[in-house]
Design a protein around this motif. Structure first.
Motif, PDB file in Angstrom:
ATOM      1  N   ASP A  81       0.944  -1.191   0.076  1.00 18.11           N
ATOM      2  CA  ASP A  81      -0.010  -0.101  -0.041  1.00 18.11           C
ATOM      3  C   ASP A  81       0.882   1.161   0.002  1.00 18.11           C
ATOM      4  OD1 ASP A  81      -2.489   1.231   0.218  1.00 18.11           O
ATOM      5  OD2 ASP A  81      -1.984   1.821   2.332  1.00 18.11           O
ATOM      6  N   ALA A  82       2.037   1.366   1.021  1.00 18.91           N
ATOM      7  CA  ALA A  82       2.726   2.352   0.929  1.00 18.91           C
ATOM      8  C   ALA A  82       3.659   2.720  -0.406  1.00 18.91           C
ATOM      9  CB  ALA A  82       3.664   2.300   1.940  1.00 18.91           C
ATOM     10  N   LEU A  83       4.001   1.620  -1.024  1.00 22.02           N
ATOM     11  CA  LEU A  83       4.786   1.842  -2.445  1.00 22.02           C
ATOM     12  C   LEU A  83       3.980   2.186  -3.509  1.00 22.02           C
ATOM     13  CD1 LEU A  83       7.147  -1.414  -2.235  1.00 22.02           C
ATOM     14  CD2 LEU A  83       7.785   0.968  -2.134  1.00 22.02           C
ATOM     15  N   ALA A  84       2.580   1.927  -3.488  1.00 19.78           N
ATOM     16  CA  ALA A  84       1.553   2.163  -4.224  1.00 19.78           C
ATOM     17  C   ALA A  84       1.402   3.607  -4.164  1.00 19.78           C
ATOM     18  CB  ALA A  84       0.372   1.408  -4.197  1.00 19.78           C
ATOM     19  N   ARG A  85       1.013   4.337  -3.037  1.00 15.82           N
ATOM     20  CA  ARG A  85       0.938   5.614  -2.722  1.00 15.82           C
ATOM     21  C   ARG A  85       2.004   6.401  -2.956  1.00 15.82           C
ATOM     22  NH1 ARG A  85      -0.755   3.667   2.466  1.00 15.82           N
ATOM     23  NH2 ARG A  85       0.761   4.752   3.388  1.00 15.82           N
ATOM     24  N   ALA A  86       3.235   6.028  -2.888  1.00 22.25           N
ATOM     25  CA  ALA A  86       4.591   6.719  -3.048  1.00 22.25           C
ATOM     26  C   ALA A  86       4.587   6.659  -4.650  1.00 22.25           C
ATOM     27  CB  ALA A  86       5.505   6.028  -2.502  1.00 22.25           C
ATOM     28  N   THR A  87       4.351   5.612  -5.429  1.00 20.10           N
ATOM     29  CA  THR A  87       4.632   5.540  -6.745  1.00 20.10           C
ATOM     30  C   THR A  87       3.279   6.647  -7.528  1.00 20.10           C
ATOM     31  OG1 THR A  87       5.343   3.460  -6.939  1.00 20.10           O
ATOM     32  CG2 THR A  87       4.201   4.476  -9.032  1.00 20.10           C
ATOM     33  N   ALA A  88       2.153   6.771  -6.915  1.00 12.00           N
ATOM     34  CA  ALA A  88       1.215   7.395  -7.481  1.00 12.00           C
ATOM     35  C   ALA A  88       1.329   8.945  -7.035  1.00 12.00           C
ATOM     36  CB  ALA A  88      -0.193   7.306  -6.687  1.00 12.00           C
ATOM     37  N   GLY A  89       2.222   9.283  -5.818  1.00 17.75           N
ATOM     38  CA  GLY A  89       2.373  10.624  -5.486  1.00 17.75           C
ATOM     39  C   GLY A  89       3.616  11.219  -6.330  1.00 17.75           C
ATOM     40  N   ARG A  90       4.590  10.328  -6.802  1.00 15.84           N
ATOM     41  CA  ARG A  90       5.570  10.943  -7.810  1.00 15.84           C
ATOM     42  C   ARG A  90       5.006  10.965  -9.183  1.00 15.84           C
ATOM     43  NH1 ARG A  90       8.441   6.633  -5.629  1.00 15.84           N
ATOM     44  NH2 ARG A  90       8.283   5.168  -7.473  1.00 15.84           N
ATOM     45  N   SER A  91       3.776  10.281  -9.553  1.00 13.16           N
ATOM     46  CA  SER A  91       3.411  10.291 -10.971  1.00 13.16           C
ATOM     47  C   SER A  91       2.554  11.515 -10.858  1.00 13.16           C
ATOM     48  CB  SER A  91       2.485   9.065 -11.386  1.00 13.16           C
ATOM     49  OG  SER A  91       3.222   8.067 -11.395  1.00 13.16           O
ATOM     50  N   ALA A  92       1.861  11.937  -9.879  1.00 11.63           N
ATOM     51  CA  ALA A  92       1.198  13.169  -9.943  1.00 11.63           C
ATOM     52  C   ALA A  92       2.037  14.236  -9.882  1.00 11.63           C
ATOM     53  CB  ALA A  92       0.323  13.187  -8.620  1.00 11.63           C
ATOM     54  N   LEU A  93       3.087  14.275  -9.167  1.00 13.86           N
ATOM     55  CA  LEU A  93       4.097  15.348  -9.290  1.00 13.86           C
ATOM     56  C   LEU A  93       4.793  15.434 -10.480  1.00 13.86           C
ATOM     57  CD1 LEU A  93       5.547  17.603  -7.832  1.00 13.86           C
ATOM     58  CD2 LEU A  93       7.289  15.869  -6.783  1.00 13.86           C
ATOM     59  N   ARG A  94       5.025  14.620 -11.150  1.00 19.23           N
ATOM     60  CA  ARG A  94       5.706  14.577 -12.448  1.00 19.23           C
ATOM     61  C   ARG A  94       4.730  15.153 -13.639  1.00 19.23           C
ATOM     62  NH1 ARG A  94       6.892   9.373 -12.569  1.00 19.23           N
ATOM     63  NH2 ARG A  94       8.758   9.031 -11.268  1.00 19.23           N
ATOM     64  N   SER A  95       3.334  15.008 -13.383  1.00 17.75           N
ATOM     65  CA  SER A  95       2.530  15.571 -14.374  1.00 17.75           C
ATOM     66  C   SER A  95       2.186  17.159 -14.229  1.00 17.75           C
ATOM     67  CB  SER A  95       1.129  14.762 -14.338  1.00 17.75           C
ATOM     68  OG  SER A  95       0.438  15.057 -13.232  1.00 17.75           O
ATOM     69  N   LEU A  96       2.321  17.622 -12.908  1.00 17.84           N
ATOM     70  CA  LEU A  96       2.160  18.654 -12.555  1.00 17.84           C
ATOM     71  C   LEU A  96       3.426  19.687 -12.544  1.00 17.84           C
ATOM     72  CD1 LEU A  96       0.293  18.528  -9.048  1.00 17.84           C
ATOM     73  CD2 LEU A  96      -0.822  19.330 -11.100  1.00 17.84           C
ATOM     74  N   ARG A  97       4.484  19.239 -12.437  1.00 22.04           N
ATOM     75  CA  ARG A  97       5.835  19.671 -12.600  1.00 22.04           C
ATOM     76  C   ARG A  97       6.693  18.849 -13.330  1.00 22.04           C
ATOM     77  NH1 ARG A  97       6.564  24.131  -8.644  1.00 22.04           N
ATOM     78  NH2 ARG A  97       8.577  24.357  -9.953  1.00 22.04           N
ATOM     79  N   PRO A  98       6.723  18.754 -14.364  1.00 21.15           N
ATOM     80  CA  PRO A  98       7.766  17.773 -15.254  1.00 21.15           C
ATOM     81  C   PRO A  98       9.125  17.954 -14.902  1.00 21.15           C
ATOM     82  CG  PRO A  98       6.101  18.968 -16.786  1.00 21.15           C
ATOM     83  CD  PRO A  98       6.044  19.598 -15.549  1.00 21.15           C
ATOM     84  N   GLY A  99       9.754  19.195 -14.588  1.00 23.00           N
ATOM     85  CA  GLY A  99      11.151  19.393 -14.264  1.00 23.00           C
ATOM     86  C   GLY A  99      11.401  18.792 -12.929  1.00 23.00           C
ATOM     87  N   LEU A 100      10.620  18.218 -11.943  1.00 22.10           N
ATOM     88  CA  LEU A 100      10.665  17.699 -10.941  1.00 22.10           C
ATOM     89  C   LEU A 100      10.605  16.415 -10.576  1.00 22.10           C
ATOM     90  CD1 LEU A 100       8.872  20.471  -8.897  1.00 22.10           C
ATOM     91  CD2 LEU A 100      11.469  20.386  -8.927  1.00 22.10           C
ATOM     92  N   ALA A 101      10.910  15.725  -9.667  1.00 27.62           N
ATOM     93  CA  ALA A 101      10.623  14.292  -9.195  1.00 27.62           C
ATOM     94  C   ALA A 101      11.178  13.316 -10.275  1.00 27.62           C
ATOM     95  CB  ALA A 101       9.206  14.010  -8.975  1.00 27.62           C
ATOM     96  N   GLY A 102      12.287  13.584 -10.917  1.00 30.82           N
ATOM     97  CA  GLY A 102      12.790  12.885 -11.776  1.00 30.82           C
ATOM     98  C   GLY A 102      12.349  12.853 -13.297  1.00 30.82           C
ATOM     99  N   GLY A 103      11.284  13.814 -13.401  1.00 33.04           N
ATOM    100  CA  GLY A 103      10.690  13.985 -14.616  1.00 33.04           C
ATOM    101  C   GLY A 103      11.538  14.674 -15.754  1.00 33.04           C
TER     102      GLY A 103
END
Length: 106
Positions: A81-103
């Motif tokens: 569950d924690a890994l799924a939430r972390a992955t979803a959080g990174r994906s959401a951040l990438r879509s909002l700020r492509p230059g952050l979170a490894g995007g």
């Protein structure tokens, strides 16, 4: 959740019923042992991990005793569950700020 914690959980989830000693976790997570042991202690303190010391005699083995770790049944659920939430959080951040979170970009 930190990236090293995620890597440790992923290593433990590869085969959740398998017991791994610290250097095995370190190798699978590709992290130094000094990084993983505080993570393992923290996960054990919250009930996600179970551990035990091996019964082997260190003098006979020619090495220190090993402490084996395994995800608890609740820990398997919590880790997934924690890994799924972390992955979803990174994906959401990438879509909002492509230059952050490894995007890519910026």
């Amino acid at each position: 959740m930190t990236l090293p914690t995620q890597l440790v959980l992923r290593a433990l989830l590869e085969n959740p019923t398998e017991e791994l000693y610290g250097l095995q976790v370190s190798s699978r997570a590709e992290l130094p042992s000094g990084t993983i042991h505080p993570i393992l202690a923290r996960l054990e303190s919250v009930g996600w991990l179970e551990s035990r010391w091996e019964d082997a005699d260190p003098h006979e083995q020619g090495r220190p005793r090993r402490r084996y770790y395994r995800l608890s049944s609740d820990g398997v659920i919590q880790a997934r569950d924690a890994l799924a939430r972390a992955t979803a959080g990174r994906s959401a951040l990438r879509s909002l700020r492509p230059g952050l979170a490894g995007g890519s970009g910026a």
